[in-house]
Design an enzyme around this catalytic site. Structure first.
Site, short mmCIF file in Angstrom:
data_model
loop_
_atom_site.label_atom_id
_atom_site.label_comp_id
_atom_site.label_asym_id
_atom_site.label_seq_id
_atom_site.Cartn_x
_atom_site.Cartn_y
_atom_site.Cartn_z
N THR A 28 1.07 -1.28 0.20
CA THR A 28 -0.28 0.25 0.37
C THR A 28 1.00 1.00 0.01
O THR A 28 2.02 0.89 0.89
CB THR A 28 -0.83 -0.25 1.13
OG1 THR A 28 -1.71 -0.84 1.37
CG2 THR A 28 -1.67 1.14 1.06
N GLY A 73 -4.21 -5.89 6.08
CA GLY A 73 -5.37 -4.59 6.22
C GLY A 73 -6.06 -5.32 8.00
O GLY A 73 -6.34 -4.78 8.89
N VAL A 90 -12.34 -6.34 1.66
CA VAL A 90 -12.04 -4.35 1.60
C VAL A 90 -10.68 -4.79 2.94
O VAL A 90 -11.32 -5.11 3.68
CB VAL A 90 -12.94 -3.55 1.95
CG1 VAL A 90 -12.41 -2.00 2.08
CG2 VAL A 90 -14.07 -3.75 1.14
N GLY A 91 -9.68 -3.67 3.13
CA GLY A 91 -8.47 -3.34 3.42
C GLY A 91 -9.17 -2.81 4.75
O GLY A 91 -9.73 -1.97 4.42
N ASP A 92 -7.84 -2.16 5.22
CA ASP A 92 -7.47 -1.38 6.13
C ASP A 92 -7.78 0.35 5.50
O ASP A 92 -8.01 1.45 5.71
CB ASP A 92 -6.65 -1.55 7.45
CG ASP A 92 -5.24 -1.27 6.69
OD1 ASP A 92 -4.87 -2.37 4.76
OD2 ASP A 92 -4.59 -0.38 7.07
N THR A 124 -0.08 -0.04 6.36
CA THR A 124 0.26 -0.77 5.12
C THR A 124 0.31 -1.97 6.14
O THR A 124 1.06 -2.79 7.23
CB THR A 124 1.78 -0.17 5.02
OG1 THR A 124 1.75 -1.40 3.28
CG2 THR A 124 2.72 -0.53 5.06
N GLY A 125 0.13 -3.71 5.41
CA GLY A 125 0.74 -4.77 5.89
C GLY A 125 -0.99 -5.13 5.63
O GLY A 125 -1.88 -4.55 5.45
N1 GLY Z 1 -3.07 -2.30 4.38
C1 GLY Z 1 -3.83 -3.33 2.34
C2 GLY Z 1 -4.83 -3.99 2.86
O1 GLY Z 1 -4.65 -4.75 4.01
O2 GLY Z 1 -5.33 -4.18 1.84
#
Ligand code: GLY
Length: 338
Positions: free
Chosen positions: A197, A251, A226-228, A248-249
């Site tokens: 990200t 989510g 959907v992530g963070d 990042t990482g």
């Molecule tokens: N950090 C991005 C995701 O997990 O989608």
């Protein structure tokens, strides 16, 4: 498969960034407060992204404009895991998540947006032209089209197509940290990159903070996942009176602790940006227990005094810092798990 490292080797802009900057070996290579303006962003793609932001910040522009322009650079990079060049979900669709936040708690985001090149700009329109904070899926695309964003072809990049076809042979999905490859990527079984990200935080010459975050999310994720990154408070948070943080990482594990918001609250209590990021990472590790080794989570933070810091769960995360002295520097991040 081209990756960001290769991109930096071959792109003129990347070479320029590396020439003006320096890749620092240690995490504490620069002082934490460097004056205004300043911009900090995730991974080595952040070097190019910072240059985009700097074009706005250097002549006195607004942090909000800088964090939009900066991550647009990464959204444009083919072969990167952000934007339409990213890896698809398991059904073969690239779905994009992004959010943006300014110094007055204005914020906007989009999730599961398809066929639009710059989700960060759509997120900004959500913030500025709707009464809402988050639009998703078809509705987000409908809004983007109504705002004049062109519909891009429904097609994977050549690299993404090739990797996806390969992945389909087993369709095995299990996020793991690819530490052999310096841990920079989080990859599915097989060691190929899975996701990362670009998150960016900036303070402008007036002292105002803003942040942005954009991703194509995990490669081969479930459709609709959907992530963070589009979630204000998880992937990004800004409180101008205190500071800003972004993630990042993995989510899911950032969402579990409301990561960015937690870090801003810890800075409000007096922790430095790095100490606040570290405390959030320790919380992730506590919650995950032995499973912490299967994931990567990384945070960056910038306080309203222009001090920055970062911390990661595992080895391999780096982040780029562009400072008023003209340096654009890639820093290796400290991490929790030995
Ligand atoms: N950090 C991005 C995701 O997990 O989608």
């Amino acid at each position: 498969m081209p990756n960001r490292r290769k991109f930096l080797q071959t792109s003129a802009a990347g070479l320029a960034a590396l020439a003006t900057g320096q890749v620092a070996a240690g995490p504490a290579a620069r002082p934490a407060a460097v004056g205004k303006p300043v911009v900090i962003s995730t991974w080595d793609a952040g070097l190019n992204a910072n240059l985009g932001a700097w074009k706005v910040l250097k002549p006195g522009g607004r942090a909000l404009d800088a964090v939009e322009a900066g991550v647009m650079v990464t959204e444009n990079e083919i072969g990167c895991c952000v934007g339409l060049g990213g890896r698809p979900d398991r059904d073969g669709h690239v779905t994009l998540d992004a959010c943006i936040m300014d110094e007055q708690f204005n914020c906007g985001g989009v999730a599961a947006l398809e066929r639009i090149k710059h989700p960060i700009s759509v997120a900004r329109r959500v913030m500025e032209r709707t009464p809402h904070v988050l639009l998703v899926g078809e509705g987000a695309q409908q809004f983007a089209l109504a705002q004049g964003f062109p519909l891009e072809p429904d097609k994977l990049s050549a690299d993404a197509e090739k990797d996806y076809r390969e992945w389909l042979k087993t369709s095995q999905y299990k996020p793991v940290v690819n530490v052999e490859n310096s841990g920079r990527r989080v990859g599915p079984v097989g060691g190929k990159q899975n996701h990362d990200t670009i998150a960016m935080l900036a303070q402008d010459a007036r002292g105002n903070l803003s942040g942005s975050c954009t991703t194509s999310g995990m490669a081969y994720k479930m459709r609709g996942r959907v992530g963070d990154s589009p979630l204000i408070g998880s992937g990004l948070y800004v409180d101008n009176a205190v500071g800003a943080a972004a993630a990042t990482g993995q989510g899911e594990d950032v969402i579990r602790i409301a990561g960015a918001s937690l870090i801003v609250e810890l800075m409000r209590q007096g922790l430095s940006p790095k100490a606040a990021c570290k405390a959030a990472i320790e919380r992730v590790a506590r919650i995950k227990g032995a499973k912490a080794r299967d994931i990567q989570v990384c945070f960056i933070a910038l306080n309203n005094r222009g001090e920055y810091g970062a911390y990661a769960l595992q080895k391999g995360f780096n982040y780029a810092v562009q400072t008023a002295d003209g340096n654009n520097t890639l820093l290796d991040c400290e991490y929790l798990l030995p």
